[in-house]
Enzyme design. Sequence first.
Site, PDB file in Angstrom:
ATOM      1  N   ALA A   1      10.656 -11.215 -27.961  1.00 40.23           N
ATOM      2  CA  ALA A   1      10.734 -12.500 -27.271  1.00 40.23           C
ATOM      3  C   ALA A   1      11.135 -12.339 -25.813  1.00 40.23           C
ATOM      4  O   ALA A   1      10.784 -13.162 -24.969  1.00 40.23           O
ATOM      5  CB  ALA A   1      11.727 -13.419 -27.994  1.00 40.23           C
TER       6      ALA A   1
ATOM      7  N   ASP B   1      -7.073  -7.919  20.282  1.00 41.01           N
ATOM      8  CA  ASP B   1      -7.982  -7.661  21.385  1.00 41.01           C
ATOM      9  C   ASP B   1      -8.633  -8.973  21.805  1.00 41.01           C
ATOM     10  O   ASP B   1      -8.519  -9.997  21.121  1.00 41.01           O
ATOM     11  CB  ASP B   1      -9.092  -6.694  20.958  1.00 41.01           C
ATOM     12  CG  ASP B   1      -8.599  -5.259  20.913  1.00 41.01           C
ATOM     13  OD1 ASP B   1      -7.658  -4.928  21.641  1.00 41.01           O
ATOM     14  OD2 ASP B   1      -9.163  -4.471  20.130  1.00 41.01           O
TER      15      ASP B   1
ATOM     16  N   ASP C   1     -10.637  -1.334  17.925  1.00 44.73           N
ATOM     17  CA  ASP C   1     -12.003  -0.913  17.595  1.00 44.73           C
ATOM     18  C   ASP C   1     -12.322   0.498  18.068  1.00 44.73           C
ATOM     19  O   ASP C   1     -13.279   1.107  17.604  1.00 44.73           O
ATOM     20  CB  ASP C   1     -13.030  -1.892  18.167  1.00 44.73           C
ATOM     21  CG  ASP C   1     -12.873  -2.075  19.674  1.00 44.73           C
ATOM     22  OD1 ASP C   1     -12.046  -1.365  20.281  1.00 44.73           O
ATOM     23  OD2 ASP C   1     -13.568  -2.933  20.236  1.00 44.73           O
TER      24      ASP C   1
ATOM     25  N   GLU D   1      11.812 -19.295 -25.919  1.00 41.86           N
ATOM     26  CA  GLU D   1      11.735 -18.583 -27.195  1.00 41.86           C
ATOM     27  C   GLU D   1      13.095 -18.043 -27.617  1.00 41.86           C
ATOM     28  O   GLU D   1      13.439 -18.043 -28.815  1.00 41.86           O
ATOM     29  CB  GLU D   1      10.752 -17.419 -27.075  1.00 41.86           C
ATOM     30  CG  GLU D   1       9.304 -17.834 -26.869  1.00 41.86           C
ATOM     31  CD  GLU D   1       8.411 -16.645 -26.520  1.00 41.86           C
ATOM     32  OE1 GLU D   1       7.194 -16.798 -26.591  1.00 41.86           O
ATOM     33  OE2 GLU D   1       8.949 -15.575 -26.168  1.00 41.86           O
TER      34      GLU D   1
END
Length: 925
Positions: A302, A348, A651, A720
């Site tokens: 549980a 950029d 890049d 539970e």
Amino acid sequence: MTTAPSIPRAGERDVVAVQTAEPGAVFDVVGSSPRGLSSQEAVSRLAEHGRNELPRLAERSPVSRFLGQFTDLFAVVLLVASAFTLAAYLLGTPRDVGNLRLAIAILAVVLLNASIGFGQEYMAERTADAMRDMVPHQARVLRGGERVEVPAAELVVGDVVVLDAGDAVSADCRVVEAHDLAVNNVVLTGESDSVGRTADAVSGRVARLEARNLVWMGTTVAAGAGKAVVTGTGEHTEFGRIYRLTARTTPDRSPLQLQITHMARRVAAAAFALGVVLFAVRLPAGGPLVETFVFALGVMVACVPEGLPATLSVAMAIGVRRMARRQALVKKLVAVETLGSTTVICTDKTGTLTKAEMTVTRLWTAARTHRVTGVGYAPDGSVSDVDSAREVLRVAALCCDARVLPPKAGDGWRVLGDTTEAALLVAAAKAGLDVDAERRAAPRVGEFPFDSERKLMTTVHTHDGRTWAHVKGAPGELLARCTRIRTEQGDVALDDRTRAEVLAANDVMAGSALRVLAVAIREIRGARTGQAEAENDLTLLGLAGMLDPPRPEVVDAVASCRRAGIRVIMVTGDYALTAEAIAHRVGILAAPGRPRTVTGADLDGEIDDSALRDLLAGKGDVLFARVKPEHKMRVVAALKDLGEVVAVTGDGANDAPALKRADIGVAMGATGTDVAREAAVMVLLDDSFASIAAAVELGRSVYANIRKFLVYLFSHNIGELAPILVATFAGFPLVPINAMQVLAIDLGSDVLPALALGAEAPEPGVMDLPPRGRRERLFSWSLVRRFLFLGSIQAASATALFFWHLHTAGIPFDRFTAVNPVYREALTMTQATIVVSQFFNAFTVRSDRHSILRLGLLSNRKLVGAGLIGIAIMCAISYLPPLQAVFHTAPLSPVDWLLVVGCGSLVLGADEIRKFLLRRKEATT
């Protein structure tokens, strides 16, 4: 050309012969020519010798991958519980078939989780393969004398490769032409310093890795340009030899995965400790040993959130796939987590904030300013007073490496190379120049490639028996090297007044968001003239102003980042006025007045690291212009020193250090270099800033979804566990919910809804909240407080209904037996209450503060469907006799269901009240 049939296989070439041959003789060794291979010969060699690819390392077999799923800590706990339960069945006298069923059920849960985890791992690998295919490595080669771009995997021995700064070397090659060429061999030698390359022959006594006329697969071009002929491909390369010797390394686990592992250990320890305590409490009360032991195992089950590993994998995989659909390819799962806490984006300008579709719109010469019409790369348009503008465009066009390709197969005009150069070529065509004819009339005999230090590019041409240096570059740098200017009356001295006029014209164009290049010329003594002489004592021809319009989606993306508490800083190598104009247009500069503009010269001079941190810590707008790669690195480092979580775009190859240094390195997929993409953890397929903002939003939603299903899982675990604890300490001899029911809840009402929560779309306002703190933990007190609140309501409802139903029978606790119909009905009501509570809880946890009415009850249809499946399973357990026998349940009456639904909905009602009070409090503060 016809190639001798004795050409050896790729990589079997005599390296000594290759490095000792003069440049012209190398082609004979490899069966090629300075014009490269013909297309037919390249295809023939590719078919004979195979693709230029490294062999894949041996992968784990599917069986091994599947078995690896059982090493998860939660899986281990459940497997141990299943083994003990099976042992209890085998050792029991008489044997209890319920224990056998429980052992099988626990094992079934483990197998289900393993299957889901295996499936997600397989899908993640396929996603990674698809990502690699979407960003293929390309190589520029000469085929029959024409420069073309081909996939690097299709390189063959004899191909003549064109190398420029930022390129990854895709095969072993011999250099045959070098212009200040330098490579970085760190992947082979471990030394990060760039090493110059030469086309000259090298003695055969020099070790092959030290031969300065050879370049190797996997290395990168750090500076300059050149040409090299391929001598080895694929596994027959130096890098391929090392690659084969490299063992597979285990990837690092992300901080999120480490947090989950740490949490799993604590949960497993708590479950074991609680099981031991309850076993110790119940055993002295006279319970049978085996039954008490199985009861303790049920408590442990549980406590364990069985669905957590699977839902974590699914949430991550869904996040990666969603980002891919938004043009952001994530190479590492850790990036998904980090994106949600990004506080600063260093971006950029060209291509990221703008379209990178340069168009010359204005030309300035000493005679006048010329208007250029037309947009894009189609040569449609005109140049005003074309006669006085033709010379500056002719010289600029000859000083270009780019090519503009005509439409093909439905595509528009395309650019092969730098977009700025393409804009100059198109402008020349609009002026009526035949660039190909001009190149034949004035062939290039030398060049000094562009680099970020001097910001110039020079090509050397012969024309009518004379040699000329054509120079283009940044106006400030080039103007400082000019001593004359061309006018209608001829070349005259460039005095201070004229220099001021040129700079004023440059500022006017830059202030209109135009990128400006200056063009100059000089007659030199010959092709052997050095760079210093070729780039000084120049005659200025004019300025070209080109427009790179902002992407339309960027304005909203920047505004979204601002609302999200994310600071956007432009860091560009462009002219300050141009950068400032674009920054104003897209909303990066929002404060009134001029920003504090910092140039590379400022960073080299008065601004040290301490002053830079103080500047960035201030509240005013800051813009960085005319910066070099090392300056960009300093900006990123300073922000991280201030505790910011930094994403940075890049890049070029020279952006790689900053991309590595940042928390999130973002490379351009369309225009970026191979080096930048390798250094980054995220690649933008469309190069757009808007994709970064979208990825941040998705990163936040992934993290939020993980928190949602953690709350969902642990809240019902409390539901539970609490009835079991209450029954134990109240002296009730039986359990309010048995282990089989717990497993049924975990399978029917846990896994599918949790998976649906992992697919939850970003909730409204996710980008209106500040970034989460760098030190914030996933399993934070706020998360614990929330699942305790929701779990307590579920626990109270399930416990109350269980004991209320027992009370209606009027039977003392010690008279109840496992076969008592009332007890079985109460047992069923406990399970049904938890299942229905979880159905409503799934809607509750979709947001910490927004009402479910705002989110929409049906906006996540998968979640609704998963919840209804859980309720359907509960009904089957209640009403089908075979399942009643397995789970010890009984049919519930309509009145029982009304009570169950009423109590189960309390969790939704209570949390709606909490959210309402929270929103009202926020509105009044």
